[in-house]
Scaffold this active site. Structure first.
Site, PDB file in Angstrom:
ATOM      1  N   CYS A 296       0.746  -1.162  -0.679  1.00  0.00           N
ATOM      2  CA  CYS A 296       0.423   0.143  -0.491  1.00  0.00           C
ATOM      3  C   CYS A 296       0.541   1.283   0.191  1.00  0.00           C
ATOM      4  O   CYS A 296       1.905   1.396  -1.021  1.00  0.00           O
ATOM      5  CB  CYS A 296      -1.243   0.119   1.251  1.00  0.00           C
TER       6      CYS A 296
ATOM      7  N   HIS B 284      -3.196  -5.191   1.262  1.00  0.00           N
ATOM      8  CA  HIS B 284      -3.630  -6.067   2.034  1.00  0.00           C
ATOM      9  C   HIS B 284      -3.774  -7.192   2.470  1.00  0.00           C
ATOM     10  O   HIS B 284      -5.026  -7.834   1.875  1.00  0.00           O
ATOM     11  CB  HIS B 284      -4.231  -4.340   3.281  1.00  0.00           C
TER      12      HIS B 284
END
Length: 541
Positions: free
Chosen positions: A345, A478
């Protein structure tokens, strides 16, 4: 007076857990009670009206809530919804936060504006969410935040004693004896509450006790006599709890040095606004892996892998990383040829050559920054937030990204072995020309996409990029290391570069979570007076 107006004839019983301070164990005890009530044949749900956390959870419908409530829902065996955490506060800068209401970004606000303009309107949002849960489940476990005795915050409180009053809920007060001053914390909290608030506290729970209980007993007897409130149990210190945390304060207790008895050393860069650091929990649970958190120059060394995790302020944390000298430490480690560099991310965004925030999405001011330059990528931050669960497959098999044993596993190639979730406000694209001219940045002919994923029922697309030699790669996904086959194969690839034998399968994340819920529930049940707790709730045990 309660504001609960049930639409069914038997609304759920409510029980509230509050603490004398942050990080006293409210979330873990709530999770354990969720599992205990399920084991006892009930249908419970968690609830936290307002949560401040950078570790978040994506619900099935693509909304964002605090990670603790998502985990507690898992302990209950139910799908998490935004009703379980209707208001999420995600700190961005000092005194400024992103406010998320029912899983969707609402506004960026200063602490004073939030208190002045938002809190007076928040009660209805909170109570509507709680009422829906009470209409659906038979027990709602409400978790407070911080301490109920913060005098400067009490008049507009929506998460502690005011909420207990609105819901007409009995309260159990938890304190952490390991940090010291447990009796002062409990008695001091009681002294600072109004008489009608004290009447709601029906029991104390003392958490994280190490030692001989008989030596503590005189203090417990004094406490009960002093306050008239019973001690419902003393919970032992459990140093190895593997229930996902939501507050980065837990990272203060994580190691900074590699464990000498582990064969693989993985270093995670801990920047100030680190988020969703639970991405590395599954790695830390592996028998051959040491995961350590690095904050300062000189701590990094030459690990087998460096992970740049998520962050709520990518540009700010990138500049902080650079200022602390960690960029040069990373570059030196990579020069040895023995280290992989992984970005997740915000960390993935940092791996590119440039970051642009023209609409002041992250910091309140338009800005741009030079990336670390490991991949020919550019990220632009947009106001629309991507929160979604995804599923897919590996699109390529880069050397070192997976062990060579995986290359012969045709079955693993055909199955959707990658699941995860996205929470980001940036769009990352491949770049050519001047933007990709950073010295040492690979050209597009040296890069490959990593995953072929699908968001919901939508069309599949390529996600994540890495170098063809597998030395550098990044993704928005994630939870990528929660995929058991991928995680173990990636680690075995690291092992093979060191001449170590692959371990293949070790454990599954899903089964490990269930075992941990049951283990912690067993400990809590053994040390709490559950009969008394059921009595406080007006229920039979």
């Amino acid at each position: 007076m309660s504001t609960f107006e049930p639409s069914c004839t038997n609304p759920a019983t409510v029980l509230m857990l509050q603490g004398t301070a942050s990080d006293v164990g409210k979330s873990v005890v709530t999770t354990a009670l969720c599992r205990i009530f399920v084991q006892d044949g009930h249908h419970p749900a968690p609830f936290k009206s307002q949560n401040m956390a950078l570790n978040s959870y994506v619900t099935e419908d693509g909304k964002e809530i605090g990670r603790a409530q998502g985990v507690q829902a898992e302990a209950c065996g139910i799908e998490a919804t935004t009703d379980m955490n209707p208001i999420l506060i995600k700190p961005v800068k000092d005194m400024h936060s992103q406010i998320v209401v029912h899983g969707v970004p609402y506004a960026y606000m200063s602490a004073s504006d939030y208190r002045k303009d938002f809190l007076p309107k928040a009660r209805q949002t909170v109570m509507d969410a709680l009422n829906r849960l009470r209409d659906t489940y038979d027990i709602v476990l409400m978790e407070g935040a911080g301490s109920p005795a913060e005098i400067n915050l009490k008049d507009r409180d929506i998460v502690n004693m005011n909420l207990a009053g609105w819901a007409d809920a009995p309260v159990l007060l938890i304190s952490d004896i390991d940090r010291g001053g447990v009796f002062a914390s409990l008695v001091g909290t009681i002294e600072l509450l109004e008489p009608h608030e004290v009447q709601r506290i029906r029991g104390f729970i003392i958490n994280k006790f190490r030692g001989d209980l008989s030596l503590l007993q005189p203090g417990l007897d004094w406490l009960e006599k002093r306050t008239g409130i019973p001690v419902l149990g003393v919970l032992p210190y459990l140093p190895d709890i593997r229930i996902e945390a939501e507050d980065s304060v837990v990272l203060d207790k994580k190691p900074r040095l590699s464990a000498k008895d582990k064969e693989l050393d993985i270093a995670v860069i801990r920047y100030p606004r680190i988020s969703n650091f639970t991405d590395t929990d599954a790695l830390a649970a592996e028998p051959d892996v040491s995961v350590r958190y690095v904050t300062e120059a000189g701590e990094l060394g030459v690990p087998d892998a460096i992970i740049l995790p998520g962050t709520k302020d990518t540009i700010g944390d990138l500049l902080e990383l650079r200022e602390r000298g960690l960029e040069e430490d990373i570059r030196q480690a990579m020069k040895t040829g023995r280290t992989q560099l992984v970005g997740i991310c915000g960390g993935y965004q940092m791996l590119g050559t440039a970051l642009f925030d023209p609409e002041a999405v992250e910091s309140g001011l338009p800005q741009q920054a030079r990336g670390l330059g490991w991949l020919a990528l550019s990220t632009t931050f947009l106001k629309e937030k991507q929160t979604v669960r995804v599923q897919g497959t590996l699109s390529i098999h880069c050397p070192l990204l997976l062990s060579t044993a995986s290359d012969s596993d045709d079955e693993s190639k055909s199955k959707p072995i990658i699941e995860g979730y996205e929470i980001h406000m940036g769009v990352t694209e491949c770049v050519t020309g001047p933007q990709s001219s950073t010295e040492g940045t690979p050209g597009m002919d040296q890069m490959r996409s990593l995953f072929h994923i699908r968001r919901g029922e939508g069309t599949g697309f390529e996600e994540g990029w890495g170098t063809t030699d597998g030395k550098v790669w990044g993704t928005y996904l994630h939870g990528v290391f929660d995929n058991d086959r991928f995680r173990r194969s990636w680690l075995d690839g690291l092992r093979q570069t060191k001449g170590l034998t692959p371990l293949a399968s070790t454990f599954t994340v899903r089964a490990a979570k269930e075992r941990e819920f049951d283990r912690v529930a067993e400990v809590v049940r053994a040390h709490l007076d559950m009969d008394q707790i059921y009595h406080i709730m007006g229920m039979n045990s």
